[in-house]
Write a protein that holds these residues in place. Structure first.
Motif, PDB file in Angstrom:
ATOM      1  N   UNK A 126       0.827  -1.210   0.000  1.00  0.00           N
ATOM      2  CA  UNK A 126       0.000   0.000   0.000  1.00  0.00           C
ATOM      3  C   UNK A 126       0.859   1.258   0.000  1.00  0.00           C
ATOM      4  N   UNK A 127       1.919   1.265   0.805  1.00  0.00           N
ATOM      5  CA  UNK A 127       2.810   2.429   0.847  1.00  0.00           C
ATOM      6  C   UNK A 127       3.497   2.626  -0.495  1.00  0.00           C
ATOM      7  N   UNK A 128       3.926   1.529  -1.130  1.00  0.00           N
ATOM      8  CA  UNK A 128       4.579   1.633  -2.441  1.00  0.00           C
ATOM      9  C   UNK A 128       3.618   2.181  -3.484  1.00  0.00           C
ATOM     10  N   UNK A 129       2.373   1.713  -3.470  1.00  0.00           N
ATOM     11  CA  UNK A 129       1.373   2.221  -4.401  1.00  0.00           C
ATOM     12  C   UNK A 129       1.099   3.703  -4.156  1.00  0.00           C
ATOM     13  N   UNK A 130       0.962   4.078  -2.890  1.00  0.00           N
ATOM     14  CA  UNK A 130       0.706   5.473  -2.545  1.00  0.00           C
ATOM     15  C   UNK A 130       1.849   6.368  -3.002  1.00  0.00           C
ATOM     16  N   UNK A 131       3.088   5.932  -2.765  1.00  0.00           N
ATOM     17  CA  UNK A 131       4.237   6.749  -3.148  1.00  0.00           C
ATOM     18  C   UNK A 131       4.376   6.827  -4.663  1.00  0.00           C
ATOM     19  N   UNK A 132       4.104   5.720  -5.354  1.00  0.00           N
ATOM     20  CA  UNK A 132       4.183   5.738  -6.822  1.00  0.00           C
ATOM     21  C   UNK A 132       3.217   6.755  -7.400  1.00  0.00           C
ATOM     22  N   UNK A 133       1.977   6.742  -6.926  1.00  0.00           N
ATOM     23  CA  UNK A 133       0.992   7.672  -7.470  1.00  0.00           C
ATOM     24  C   UNK A 133       1.251   9.106  -6.995  1.00  0.00           C
ATOM     25  N   UNK A 134       1.657   9.263  -5.734  1.00  0.00           N
ATOM     26  CA  UNK A 134       1.953  10.606  -5.233  1.00  0.00           C
ATOM     27  C   UNK A 134       3.138  11.205  -5.982  1.00  0.00           C
ATOM     28  N   UNK A 135       4.126  10.381  -6.288  1.00  0.00           N
ATOM     29  CA  UNK A 135       5.271  10.853  -7.077  1.00  0.00           C
ATOM     30  C   UNK A 135       4.828  11.274  -8.470  1.00  0.00           C
ATOM     31  N   UNK A 136       3.931  10.498  -9.055  1.00  0.00           N
ATOM     32  CA  UNK A 136       3.423  10.852 -10.377  1.00  0.00           C
ATOM     33  C   UNK A 136       2.769  12.229 -10.343  1.00  0.00           C
ATOM     34  N   UNK A 137       2.000  12.478  -9.299  1.00  0.00           N
ATOM     35  CA  UNK A 137       1.294  13.758  -9.204  1.00  0.00           C
ATOM     36  C   UNK A 137       2.236  14.891  -8.800  1.00  0.00           C
ATOM     37  N   UNK A 138       3.262  14.573  -7.987  1.00  0.00           N
ATOM     38  CA  UNK A 138       4.263  15.580  -7.675  1.00  0.00           C
ATOM     39  C   UNK A 138       4.979  16.012  -8.947  1.00  0.00           C
ATOM     40  N   UNK A 139       5.236  15.039  -9.806  1.00  0.00           N
ATOM     41  CA  UNK A 139       5.880  15.340 -11.080  1.00  0.00           C
ATOM     42  C   UNK A 139       5.008  16.242 -11.944  1.00  0.00           C
ATOM     43  N   UNK A 140       3.683  16.055 -11.842  1.00  0.00           N
ATOM     44  CA  UNK A 140       2.778  16.947 -12.574  1.00  0.00           C
ATOM     45  C   UNK A 140       2.957  18.381 -12.099  1.00  0.00           C
ATOM     46  N   UNK A 141       2.992  18.548 -10.768  1.00  0.00           N
ATOM     47  CA  UNK A 141       3.122  19.897 -10.214  1.00  0.00           C
ATOM     48  C   UNK A 141       4.467  20.508 -10.578  1.00  0.00           C
ATOM     49  N   UNK A 142       5.569  19.785 -10.311  1.00  0.00           N
ATOM     50  CA  UNK A 142       6.898  20.325 -10.577  1.00  0.00           C
ATOM     51  C   UNK A 142       7.114  20.499 -12.071  1.00  0.00           C
ATOM     52  N   UNK A 143       6.751  19.457 -12.839  1.00  0.00           N
ATOM     53  CA  UNK A 143       6.959  19.525 -14.277  1.00  0.00           C
ATOM     54  C   UNK A 143       6.125  20.610 -14.935  1.00  0.00           C
ATOM     55  N   UNK A 144       4.894  20.813 -14.432  1.00  0.00           N
ATOM     56  CA  UNK A 144       4.030  21.839 -15.011  1.00  0.00           C
ATOM     57  C   UNK A 144       4.577  23.238 -14.746  1.00  0.00           C
ATOM     58  N   UNK A 145       4.938  23.511 -13.489  1.00  0.00           N
ATOM     59  CA  UNK A 145       5.494  24.826 -13.157  1.00  0.00           C
ATOM     60  C   UNK A 145       6.800  25.076 -13.918  1.00  0.00           C
ATOM     61  N   UNK A 146       7.730  24.099 -13.851  1.00  0.00           N
ATOM     62  CA  UNK A 146       9.020  24.281 -14.513  1.00  0.00           C
ATOM     63  C   UNK A 146       8.883  24.245 -16.028  1.00  0.00           C
TER      64      UNK A 146
END
Length: 432
Positions: free
Chosen positions: A138-158
């Motif tokens: 569950x933690x691995x799944x949560x981190x995988x998806x949270x990382x994907x969405x973090x990348x959306x935020x960072x990648x979108x701004x940058x």
């Protein structure tokens, strides 16, 4: 957050996968913002954005069945590396799109890039139960998806800032490089003792001729006879009825409604990404405490919040409030997504994972394609705010279908796949 750090510190295979994911997905969002901004520069048309998104949808839909069968037959790690290398080559070709008046090449390359993607994304989902222990799943799944969405935020701004300040070629070049880094990281994965990156299949053997269509139908049959898995797939379809339009509206709201150019597009996508991150973190905590019946109730709540917040985003006159509501909307989606994926990872047998995950991607993208087409055509004559309200209402209907099935007792928990109940991080039922 402590659970995320512990997982990264103690699990080498997951750490390698995660590092590759961070770089490649930030690069993806550099590409997304650069493509959307370039199209808007060339055409100033929501219909043109719709064309790009439709091309991506066609690529994803076409690849889904093929990727599912391939991933359930071959070494998934190798398939992911090939996908990365192919995507790096395609990403480099975007450099030829700048300076052109036509969007034809952009549309074609967008379709190719998405065709190659499910071999990686569905492969990554399929190997997660292999590289993470049962207690870590569950933690691995949560981190995988949270990382994907973090990348959306960072990648979108940058990505928005890079496209505006350094030009589109820098954004496209970084995207290509990111796939090479991802391939290098995935190549470092090692098979855990007693496991394999190739699915154990009871229905095929190495000496039998491949039957791609028959094998794909077997995956569909598994989904059809497992109500929860089918319902999770249909939740994605319900979200996509409005979610497809959202892909068009993000660019229109940043560029046209709030008149903030490429930076505005990046900020809207970035706010959505921040909401997804928050939702992913919340889901990681709740997922360790929620029992199955509470999980099903939570899905209803999530989609009511999601649709309602999207409607408020669409009608907000304040730019700051609009960003807040799009973040809230995406936070609700994130909670639902993490919970649903954890259920699939716990219950879908290894032999079907590739086909199940890729089929769900295809179903969602097929629905998004229709939603994007309608939104793109409507954007020519209809106020984007009205389109947004309709999209939010459509996404909310997901809650009605799921709630009805739950009330009728149509969503029993399937048998666990290689997971013992006492090994799952559940400590008591939380109320929803």
């Amino acid at each position: 957050m402590a659970g995320f750090l512990k997982l990264l510190r103690n699990n080498r295979n997951y750490r390698c996968t995660w590092m590759g994911q961070v770089v490649s997905e930030v690069g993806d969002n550099f590409n997304n913002i650069a493509v959307f901004a370039l199209v808007m520069d060339q055409t100033h048309s929501g219909l043109a954005i719709s064309g790009v998104m439709l091309a991506r949808a066609v690529g994803m839909i076409t690849a889904g069945p093929v990727a599912g069968v391939v991933l359930d037959r071959v070494d998934r790690r190798k398939a992911m590396i090939v996908s990365d290398l192919v995507r790096a080559a395609i990403a480099m070709c975007f450099l030829f799109c700048t300076g052109q008046r036509s969007t034809g090449l952009l549309i074609f390359l967008s379709a190719l890039l998405m065709f190659a993607s499910p071999f990686f994304t569905s492969g990554r989902a399929s190997i997660l139960p292999v590289i993470a222990s049962k207690a870590e799943l569950h933690t691995a799944n949560s981190l995988t998806q949270t990382t994907q969405w973090t990348s959306v935020a960072i990648g979108a701004f940058l990505g928005g800032a890079t496209a505006k300040g350094l030009g589109y070629n820098v954004a496209f070049g970084f995207n290509a490089l990111s796939f090479l880094v991802s391939a290098a990281c995935i190549s470092l994965l090692r098979v855990p003792f007693g496991a394999s990156f190739k699915a154990e299949r009871r229905d095929i053997s190495e000496d039998r001729v491949a039957r791609p269509w028959q094998e794909y139908r077997e995956g569909l049959a598994y989904m059809g006879r497992t109500p929860l898995i089918l319902a999770i797939a249909l939740v994605g379809v319900g979200w996509a009825t409005g979610g497809g339009a959202a892909q068009i509206l993000f660019s229109l709201f940043g560029e046209v409604v709030f008149q903030r150019g490429a930076a505005g597009i990046g900020e809207v996508w970035g706010a959505a990404g921040i909401g997804l991150i928050v939702g992913g973190i919340v889901a990681n905590v709740w997922g360790k405490k929620l029992r199955f019946e509470a999980y099903k109730r939570l899905i209803v709540v999530c989609y009511i919040i999601h649709g309602g917040a999207y409607v408020l985003f669409s009608i907000s006159r304040s730019y700051g409030l609009a960003l807040f509501f799009i973040g809230l909307s995406r936070a609700a989606v994130a909670v639902s997504s993490v919970m649903n994926f954890t259920q699939m990872l716990r219950h879908v047998p290894d032999e079907f994972r590739g086909r199940v995950f890729s089929t769900m991607e295809s179903m969602v993208w097929a629905t998004m394609m229709i939603s994007m087409l309608v939104a793109g055509l409507a954007s020519v004559t209809v106020d984007p705010r009205i389109i947004g309200v309709v999209a939010g209402v459509l996404s909310t209907t997901t809650a009605l279908g799921w709630g009805w099935a739950q009330a009728r007792g149509l969503l029993p928990e399937p048998p666990l796949s290689g997971v013992n109940p006492e090994e799952i991080e559940v400590h008591g039922e939380a109320s929803v």
